[in-house]
Design an enzyme around this catalytic site. Structure first.
Site, short mmCIF file in Angstrom:
data_model
loop_
_atom_site.label_atom_id
_atom_site.label_comp_id
_atom_site.label_asym_id
_atom_site.label_seq_id
_atom_site.Cartn_x
_atom_site.Cartn_y
_atom_site.Cartn_z
CG ASP A 143 36.19 39.96 34.83
OD1 ASP A 143 36.09 41.41 34.06
OD2 ASP A 143 35.69 39.00 34.37
CD GLU A 163 37.30 30.38 32.35
OE1 GLU A 163 36.22 30.09 32.39
OE2 GLU A 163 38.34 30.75 31.75
CG HIS A 201 33.60 32.49 31.84
ND1 HIS A 201 34.41 32.37 31.11
CD2 HIS A 201 32.87 33.65 31.46
CE1 HIS A 201 34.43 33.28 30.13
NE2 HIS A 201 33.50 34.23 30.59
CG ASN A 228 33.50 28.75 29.96
OD1 ASN A 228 32.88 29.69 30.29
ND2 ASN A 228 34.80 28.49 30.07
C1 F6R Z 1 33.32 40.29 31.43
C2 F6R Z 1 33.24 38.96 32.03
C3 F6R Z 1 32.73 37.73 31.41
C4 F6R Z 1 31.64 38.09 29.98
C5 F6R Z 1 31.57 36.66 29.38
C6 F6R Z 1 30.34 36.87 28.44
O1 F6R Z 1 33.87 41.22 32.37
O2 F6R Z 1 33.54 38.83 33.08
O3 F6R Z 1 32.25 36.71 32.23
O4 F6R Z 1 30.64 38.46 30.72
O5 F6R Z 1 32.76 36.16 29.02
O6 F6R Z 1 31.20 37.71 27.09
P1 F6R Z 1 30.32 38.22 26.01
O7 F6R Z 1 29.37 39.23 26.66
O8 F6R Z 1 31.41 39.01 25.25
O9 F6R Z 1 29.72 37.12 25.46
#
Ligand code: F6R
Length: 242
Positions: free
Chosen positions: A67, A143, A138, A136
């Site tokens: 992303d 989302e 995702h 959450n």
């Molecule tokens: C990152 C992504 C997100 C993260 C998620 C967890 O490219 O797509 O899904 O993997 O937000 O983030 P952290 O690892 O910072 O808890």
């Protein structure tokens, strides 16, 4: 899922790096899906260490990030491109030409979405996708909601996600409201998923993702439909699965 629980983060990072090293040694021209966020940072550090020790090369690897924020160009210090550069790309021998990240700073974002989605389609299955999970539920930036998209798409980030990610920005207002993300189908098509979660605050969402009913309100639950997920957890994140 293949559940692996580690007493320390360092051990987890090292074992995840060894698992990926194994895959790259078996297939030097591996197609590798990458994630940003804190979860894979230790893995990236260990991959750099293996590279510096001459025990791993990315020369023939091609990478595809999950992303990118809409509105931030590659040079923006908080873009995911810069995040990847800082933690991995600039330290290893991955060919710049083979680094793929959606471009969030183009006039026609829909066109960029289509380009990225068809690139993923043309390239066939990714061999390995590195994946974290948001608090959450995702995965990528898919989302929670009533419906999920299979393909790459533009997503409106939830306020929850913007707040959590505001730690990388100076203010909450600076956090982009939209992002381009691989869809659930793009992610699930990978041959293998290396999933990483750390810390007790992730334990409930990890439990839901792997033990709860498959539900678009927790996109991580769709990982239950994949036959080859290696789940790397530290003791905190594993609490709900014990
Ligand atoms: C990152 C992504 C997100 C993260 C998620 C967890 O490219 O797509 O899904 O993997 O937000 O983030 P952290 O690892 O910072 O808890």
């Amino acid at each position: 899922m293949n559940l692996r629980i580690f007493e320390s983060e360092i051990e987890l990072d090292w074992e995840a790096a060894k698992a990926l090293q194994f895959e790259i040694k078996n297939k030097p021209n591996l197609k590798l899906g990458l994630a940003t966020g804190m979860s894979p940072v230790g893995l990236y550090r260990e991959l750099v260490n293996l590279y510096n020790a001459g025990e791993l090369s990315f020369r023939d690897v091609t990478s595809y990030n999950l992303d990118e924020y809409v509105g931030l160009d590659r040079e923006h210090p908080y873009s995911f491109f810069q995040f990847m550069n800082q933690h991995l790309f600039k330290h290893i021998d991955l060919d710049e030409e083979r680094i793929h990240i959606p471009n969030g700073c183009v006039e026609d974002v829909e066109k960029e979405v289509k380009r990225y989605n068809s690139l993923l389609g043309q390239e066939g299955q990714l061999d390995v996708q590195i994946l974290g999970i948001g608090l959450n539920g995702h995965i990528g930036f898919n989302e929670p909601g009533e419906t999920l998209s299979a393909d790459t798409h533009i997503v409106t980030l939830s306020e929850h996600t913007r707040k959590v990610n505001s730690k990388y920005f100076n203010t909450l207002e600076e956090v982009p409201k939209k992002a381009i993300t691989m869809g659930i189908g793009n992610i699930l098509r990978a041959k293998k998923i290396i999933f990483i979660a750390k810390g007790e605050e992730k334990s409930e969402i990890v439990r839901q993702a792997f033990k709860g009913p498959v539900d678009p309100n927790c996109p991580g639950t769709f990982l239950q439909l994949h036959g080859n997920v290696d789940v790397f957890l530290d003791l905190g994140a594993a609490k709900g699965l014990a």
